[in-house]
Design an enzyme around this catalytic site. Structure first.
Site, short mmCIF file in Angstrom:
data_model
loop_
_atom_site.label_atom_id
_atom_site.label_comp_id
_atom_site.label_asym_id
_atom_site.label_seq_id
_atom_site.Cartn_x
_atom_site.Cartn_y
_atom_site.Cartn_z
N GLY A 192 119.44 -0.33 99.57
CA GLY A 192 119.51 0.35 98.28
C GLY A 192 120.92 0.83 98.01
N ARG A 193 121.07 1.76 97.09
CA ARG A 193 122.40 2.21 96.68
C ARG A 193 123.19 2.80 97.84
NH1 ARG A 193 124.09 3.35 91.27
NH2 ARG A 193 122.72 2.40 89.74
N ILE A 194 122.54 3.62 98.68
CA ILE A 194 123.27 4.23 99.79
C ILE A 194 123.63 3.19 100.83
CG2 ILE A 194 123.17 5.93 101.65
CD1 ILE A 194 121.27 7.58 99.88
N GLY A 235 123.78 15.20 104.81
CA GLY A 235 124.13 14.01 104.06
C GLY A 235 124.65 14.27 102.66
N GLU A 269 111.84 17.82 111.83
CA GLU A 269 112.83 18.71 111.21
C GLU A 269 112.18 19.99 110.68
OE1 GLU A 269 115.93 17.94 107.55
OE2 GLU A 269 115.57 16.31 108.96
N HIS A 279 121.23 17.76 108.82
CA HIS A 279 120.85 17.24 107.49
C HIS A 279 121.93 17.59 106.45
CE1 HIS A 279 117.08 15.87 105.12
NE2 HIS A 279 118.17 15.47 104.52
N THR A 319 120.66 8.41 108.64
CA THR A 319 120.83 9.40 107.56
C THR A 319 119.71 9.23 106.54
OG1 THR A 319 122.32 7.89 106.37
CG2 THR A 319 123.34 9.55 107.80
N ARG A 370 115.47 9.19 106.84
CA ARG A 370 114.47 10.22 107.09
C ARG A 370 114.13 10.20 108.57
NH1 ARG A 370 115.69 12.68 103.28
NH2 ARG A 370 114.41 13.31 101.48
#
Length: 328
Positions: free
Chosen positions: A159-161, A296, A276, A294, A245, A247
């Site tokens: 995806g975009r990331i 990011g 988490e 966390h 980065t 889940r």
């Protein structure tokens, strides 16, 4: 109804500019303790608020939506992932859900690259060594790591990331890009595409076997839970590194700890965790894993943009317009 009559509950502290705008437009109630709300408190919120601005720390399990006298009509999530929300239960309760895509892309990609550098160059380990007072000065063979340059980066989820990480890794470090995703990526803007030379792996297994670094960028779904487990970790070369980065529950944390302890893989860099905010004691004891809390999207600019993006969805909802970022 005037917007000032719309009760908006914000479950966690937001950047000051975001809270100021919310207060100006709506009848706003903020969680000033900035402690995650309990299930009972989330039930009360649904009964009191027209709109809830929520985050990943709010665990909206199905039972919460079984309550009576629900007033809420929108959960505006500050974040991309919505695996903390029982979406079907929310839909049955007549509650729409939105998220905040796009605005987190660059900063999250930067942290993925930072974790690669920290893990492969042993920077976290080196800082701890220096702070302990043990450092005796430079030695030619002291704390040798590995360079990113020229290595093969395997990206799981494109995806975009994932594509942003691919561009940085390729352009800045000359890394060869290998990626795997079950579906073709949706690229609505050519500027968000990955490097032209990026190669698609036919299977996850092929990617894991070929990559020097594996970076996870897939959503958290029932299909991706424990995607990285003892069996898939065993496919990675001993010199390989795992970066997450995405889940936390994409990785079986106990299996990862065992692989790191046995040096079955060289190292890992984690920004998210299976349970988490708890992190397993086994991981915290290991030197060949970098652990960050966390972070990011944790820049002033991005967290402000995320809050404002959530607010755009609230504004549209109150105005009776289509949600820009509707999930359910």
């Amino acid at each position: 109804m005037s917007t000032s009559d719309v009760r908006v509950v914000v479950t966690r502290k937001m950047p000051a500019p975001v809270e100021a705008v919310i207060s100006e437009r709506y009848d706003a109630l903020f969680n000033r303790t900035d402690v995650a709300l309990t299930s009972d408190q989330l039930v009360q919120v649904l009964q009191q608020a027209d709109v809830v601005i929520t985050t990943v720390t709010d665990k909206w399990h199905p039972g919460i939506f079984d309550t009576t006298s629900i007033r809420t009509k929108l959960l505006a999530n500050v974040g991309v992932g919505v695996n903390h929300i029982a979406l079907e239960a929310a839909r049955r309760a007549g509650i729409a859900v939105s998220n905040t895509p796009d605005v987190v892309t660059d900063d999250t990609a930067d942290v993925a690259i930072a974790l690669m550098l920290m893990a492969m160059r042993r920077l976290g380990e080196g800082e701890r060594h220096l702070r302990s007072g043990a450092w005796g000065g430079l030695r030619p063979t002291f704390m040798l790591g590995r360079t990113l340059r020229g290595k093969t980066l395997g990206i799981v989820g494109y995806g975009r990331i994932g594509r942003a990480v691919a561009r940085i890794a390729h352009d800045a470090f000359g890394m060869k890009i290998l990626w795997h995703a079950p579906r073709d990526p949706k690229i609505d803007d050519p500027a968000t595409a990955g490097p032209v030379s990026a190669e698609r792996a036919g299977t996850l297994e092929e990617l894991l076997q070929r990559a020097d670094v594996v970076s996870l960028h897939c959503p958290a779904t029932p299909e991706t839970r424990h995607l990285i487990n003892a069996e898939t970790l065993a496919l990675m070369p001993e010199h390989a590194y795992l970066i997450n980065t995405a889940r936390g529950d994409v990785v079986h944390e106990a299996a990862l700890a065992e692989a790191l302890k046995a040096r079955a893989i060289a190292g890992a860099g984690l920004d998210v965790y299976e349970f988490e905010p708890s992190v397993s004691a086994e991981l915290k004891e290991l030197e060949n894993v970098v652990l960050v809390p966390h972070l990011g999207s944790a820049t002033i600019e991005t967290r402000t943009n995320m809050g404002m993006r959530a607010l755009q969805n609230v504004d549209a909802f109150v105005a009776g317009l289509p949600l820009p970022d509707r999930v359910v």
